[in-house]
Motif scaffolding. Structure first.
Motif, PDB file in Angstrom:
ATOM      1  N   ILE A  34      38.080  39.564  40.901  1.00 56.12           N
ATOM      2  CA  ILE A  34      38.064  38.112  40.758  1.00 56.12           C
ATOM      3  C   ILE A  34      39.262  37.601  41.543  1.00 56.12           C
ATOM      4  CG2 ILE A  34      38.219  36.168  39.170  1.00 56.12           C
ATOM      5  CD1 ILE A  34      37.061  39.584  37.941  1.00 56.12           C
ATOM      6  N   ALA A  63      44.232  25.988  41.251  1.00 57.71           N
ATOM      7  CA  ALA A  63      44.250  25.172  40.025  1.00 57.71           C
ATOM      8  C   ALA A  63      45.531  24.369  39.890  1.00 57.71           C
ATOM      9  CB  ALA A  63      44.069  26.072  38.807  1.00 57.71           C
ATOM     10  N   ARG A  98      44.441  26.141  34.525  1.00 56.99           N
ATOM     11  CA  ARG A  98      43.523  27.242  34.192  1.00 56.99           C
ATOM     12  C   ARG A  98      42.884  27.701  35.492  1.00 56.99           C
ATOM     13  NH1 ARG A  98      42.798  31.133  30.382  1.00 56.99           N
ATOM     14  NH2 ARG A  98      40.651  31.897  30.453  1.00 56.99           N
ATOM     15  N   TRP A  99      43.317  28.868  35.936  1.00 54.04           N
ATOM     16  CA  TRP A  99      42.870  29.369  37.236  1.00 54.04           C
ATOM     17  C   TRP A  99      41.589  30.174  37.073  1.00 54.04           C
ATOM     18  CZ3 TRP A  99      42.150  34.233  39.441  1.00 54.04           C
ATOM     19  CH2 TRP A  99      42.061  34.288  40.844  1.00 54.04           C
ATOM     20  N   ASN A 100      40.607  29.944  37.912  1.00 50.22           N
ATOM     21  CA  ASN A 100      39.370  30.716  37.916  1.00 50.22           C
ATOM     22  C   ASN A 100      39.052  31.120  39.345  1.00 50.22           C
ATOM     23  OD1 ASN A 100      38.317  30.485  35.054  1.00 50.22           O
ATOM     24  ND2 ASN A 100      38.604  28.320  35.561  1.00 50.22           N
ATOM     25  N   GLN A 105      36.870  33.603  42.317  1.00 50.02           N
ATOM     26  CA  GLN A 105      35.512  33.997  42.713  1.00 50.02           C
ATOM     27  C   GLN A 105      35.297  35.468  42.362  1.00 50.02           C
ATOM     28  OE1 GLN A 105      34.677  33.164  46.830  1.00 50.02           O
ATOM     29  NE2 GLN A 105      32.982  34.645  46.937  1.00 50.02           N
ATOM     30  N   LYS A 106      34.156  35.776  41.756  1.00 52.63           N
ATOM     31  CA  LYS A 106      33.886  37.143  41.295  1.00 52.63           C
ATOM     32  C   LYS A 106      32.934  37.846  42.255  1.00 52.63           C
ATOM     33  CE  LYS A 106      31.997  39.625  37.272  1.00 52.63           C
ATOM     34  NZ  LYS A 106      31.505  39.470  35.872  1.00 52.63           N
ATOM     35  N   GLU A 148      37.818  43.454  36.944  1.00 53.14           N
ATOM     36  CA  GLU A 148      36.975  43.628  35.762  1.00 53.14           C
ATOM     37  C   GLU A 148      36.287  44.983  35.901  1.00 53.14           C
ATOM     38  OE1 GLU A 148      32.735  41.834  34.324  1.00 53.14           O
ATOM     39  OE2 GLU A 148      34.304  40.328  34.694  1.00 53.14           O
ATOM     40  N   TYR A 158      39.785  44.269  31.449  1.00 50.26           N
ATOM     41  CA  TYR A 158      40.328  43.491  32.556  1.00 50.26           C
ATOM     42  C   TYR A 158      41.705  44.044  32.921  1.00 50.26           C
ATOM     43  CZ  TYR A 158      36.519  40.352  31.397  1.00 50.26           C
ATOM     44  OH  TYR A 158      35.274  39.842  31.141  1.00 50.26           O
ATOM     45  N   GLU A 171      38.570  40.819  26.849  1.00 53.59           N
ATOM     46  CA  GLU A 171      38.273  39.418  27.151  1.00 53.59           C
ATOM     47  C   GLU A 171      38.939  38.501  26.130  1.00 53.59           C
ATOM     48  OE1 GLU A 171      34.460  36.527  28.229  1.00 53.59           O
ATOM     49  OE2 GLU A 171      34.131  38.560  27.439  1.00 53.59           O
ATOM     50  N   ASN A 196      41.919  35.658  27.016  1.00 56.57           N
ATOM     51  CA  ASN A 196      41.702  34.233  26.777  1.00 56.57           C
ATOM     52  C   ASN A 196      42.493  33.691  25.586  1.00 56.57           C
ATOM     53  OD1 ASN A 196      39.846  33.875  28.919  1.00 56.57           O
ATOM     54  ND2 ASN A 196      38.246  34.866  27.695  1.00 56.57           N
ATOM     55  N   TYR A 245      48.800  38.001  37.250  1.00 60.62           N
ATOM     56  CA  TYR A 245      47.836  38.375  38.283  1.00 60.62           C
ATOM     57  C   TYR A 245      48.514  39.203  39.377  1.00 60.62           C
ATOM     58  CZ  TYR A 245      45.066  34.575  36.204  1.00 60.62           C
ATOM     59  OH  TYR A 245      44.377  33.760  35.338  1.00 60.62           O
TER      60      TYR A 245
END
Length: 590
Positions: free
Chosen positions: A39, A46, A54-56, A58-59, A90, A99, A108, A112, A120
């Motif tokens: 990811i 963000a 909240r960083w998201n 690309q998977k 992941e 993770y 998970e 969270n 990271y």
């Protein structure tokens, strides 16, 4: 999931720039891991890090992998849009999911958890000046190593007084001279060109009172028994005209005991201006025995090769001046550094900086026999002598109880140790002046001899053959591995069969880009434990290599549209299949 088998860090061969655009990321896991996802995204997608963002990312699934003995090596290539990359992994093992972050493993739920700051992995910036760049021409080169004293006597008038008659049999003495010289090498440039050679690596040629010349007396003077500086320049010019690069041996770890600087140390002791140029521990310096007593450091306890202090800025500048002289005077294309792992990193960085500005594609090769990642990060050597590969190849034939998977594990280890661009220019060899010869390693079985050469010529990197290998020259350990080249037999045509076989291998290497490619895998599509099968994937074509190391013939499926580009002990049949005899080779274009 065995978390202890999982490893990644944002450095070395686990995360690096392939070029200005592409980022290679590798992760190692145990065999219990079924799938790996990465990811990733820009660190600032963000907002500024450290706030309540909240960083998201690309998977993507990581599909490419290589099998090692106890691990799987997963690899992917990313193209970060803004030259930065933030990521985590992941991992799946059956129904279990975990993770992986820089500070460890999380479920998970843990990941969270409110208030949790996630650590990271981060590649902060892909600076072009930090990218490891290797000279592209090396991957296309077929090297030929020459030990000058035993290759060819072109001018008997300059041979040492105690020179023996040219002798192609066993060598028992470390001290004999047979009269090989630079003119002899020049005379054989047409022979090397006809063979298909495109690079010559010369063992030392500068003045030294030994037949091997690793105890240098004068770094700027070709040894009189080899010729003159003009002879060396002519050799390089004639080689270049024939499309052949030239690499010299740089003996900078130590000098000879008759070097004027060391003689000054012996004479003047601690008052010598060169007292700190060497590594002396006890004064006054005494002679007459090896250096195991620690009075000064030398190469391998040999008192006649005192060790230079390459940490000393004055020594560094002295040696840099020699390299400048060699490039300016002889127009050489590369240097191989003797005892390359004992030279200081600071000196090697200075060499890299200087040579890259003198010749952008200059090749720096270190003699290192072990894992060399510390020297191959882009600011020191381009490459090392790939002795781990020669061991991996030899071991499969030494240990008859090993199956094809062991061969796969060992080869994959060799090419997961370094950056991909380093793999492209690794100096691959099966023997040298420091080992017994390939024929001796193969226990004088010519079929095994050619099987190992077939592997050499289809591996990533840059293959080198030791002088005489093209005629299957014999020889045990040093000094016997330094026999005289059998020119009378070659001229008489008695070695034509062996030479033609070598020409086929070299031509295959130069013709098919897939032979040079870094992309390969082991389908193991023949259900026999000691039948090696691997696929090389190139931009223009792919090749499949089969080596039968069983004691009986095996059937190999060969499509009618497949083209056989090299074979030994192979019999085809009308239906497209065929029989590969024990110790046979089949290489086909897919």
């Amino acid at each position: 999931m065995n978390l202890g088998s999982i490893y990644h860090r944002m450095s070395e061969q686990y995360c690096y720039c392939l070029d200005n655009e592409q980022l290679i990321i590798n992760i190692k896991t145990g065999y219990d891991v079924d799938k790996v996802y990465i990811i990733y995204g820009d660190p600032y997608d963000a907002g500024i890090m450290g706030g309540n963002e909240r960083w998201n990312g690309q998977k993507e699934e990581i599909y490419f992998k290589k099998r090692l003995k106890n691990h799987i090596w997963w690899t992917t290539t990313l193209v970060p849009k803004y030259k930065r990359c933030k990521y985590y992994f992941e991992l799946h093992s059956g129904e279990e999911c975990i993770y992986f972050f820089e500070d460890g493993f999380y479920t998970e739920e843990e990941m969270n958890q409110d208030g949790k700051t996630l650590s990271y992995f981060i590649m902060p910036w892909m600076n072009p000046s930090d990218v490891c760049r290797t000279p592209a021409w090396v991957n296309d080169t077929v090297w030929y190593q020459i030990f000058p004293e035993r290759f060819c006597n072109g001018d008997p008038s300059i041979s040492p007084e105690n020179t023996l008659a040219w002798h192609t049999g066993e060598i028992r003495s470390f001290d004999d001279y047979y009269g090989g010289d630079i003119k002899g090498i020049r005379n054989k440039i047409p022979y090397l060109k006809d063979l298909g050679i495109t690079g010559i690596y010369l063992n030392p040629v500068f003045e030294a009172h030994s037949n091997h010349k690793y105890n240098t007396r004068d770094y700027k003077k070709v040894d009189p028994c080899f010729g003159t500086n003009d002879d060396l320049r002519c050799l390089v010019d004639e080689a270049h005209a024939a499309g052949i690069k030239v690499m010299l041996d740089a003996v900078f770890n130590h000098t000879g005991s008759d070097h004027p600087m060391w003689e000054d140390v012996l004479k003047n002791g601690q008052n010598s201006k060169y007292a700190d140029w060497y590594m002396v521990n006890k004064w006054p310096v005494t002679q007459g025995q090896d250096t195991r007593d620690g009075r000064y450091y030398s190469f391998a306890f040999a008192e006649y090769m005192p060790k230079l202090n390459t940490n000393n800025p004055e020594v560094q500048e002295y040696l840099l001046d020699i390299i400048r002289f060699w490039i300016d005077t002889f127009d050489i294309d590369g240097l191989r550094f003797d005892v390359g792992n004992e030279i200081s990193h600071s000196f090697l960085k200075a060499i890299r900086y200087m040579t890259s500005h003198m010749k952008q594609d200059f090749y720096l090769l270190g003699e290192i026999w072990h894992d060399s990642i510390s020297w191959l990060l882009g600011d020191e050597y381009d490459s090392v002598m790939n002795y781990p590969l020669s061991t991996a190849i030899a071991d499969f034939w030494i240990y008859k109880n090993r199956g094809r998977e062991t061969f796969e594990y060992d080869i994959n280890r060799c090419f997961t140790m370094y950056y991909s661009q380093v793999n492209d220019v690794l100096f691959n060899l099966l023997d040298s002046h420091d080992t017994n010869r390939l024929l001796d390693k193969a226990q004088h079985n010519l079929d095994i001899f050619y099987q190992q050469l077939a592997v050499l010529f289809t591996m990533p990197g840059s293959p080198c053959i030791y002088y005489g290998t093209e005629v299957a020259m014999d020889g045990s350990y040093d000094p016997d591995c330094r026999r005289c080249m059998p020119w009378d037999e070659i001229v008489a045509g008695q070695k034509d069969t062996e030479i033609n076989e070598m020409k086929k291998l070299i031509s295959m290497r130069k013709t098919f880009q897939s032979c040079k490619s870094r992309n390969f895998h082991f389908p193991n599509d023949i259900p026999k434990e000691r039948v090696i099968s691997y696929l090389k994937i190139g931009e223009q074509e792919s090749i499949q290599v089969y080596l039968n190391c069983e004691e009986e013939a095996v059937t190999i499926p060969c499509d009618n549209d497949a083209s056989i580009i090299y074979s030994r002990k192979w019999t085809s049949s009308p239906d497209g299949n065929g029989m590969l005899e024990p110790n046979g080779i089949l290489i086909i274009k897919k």
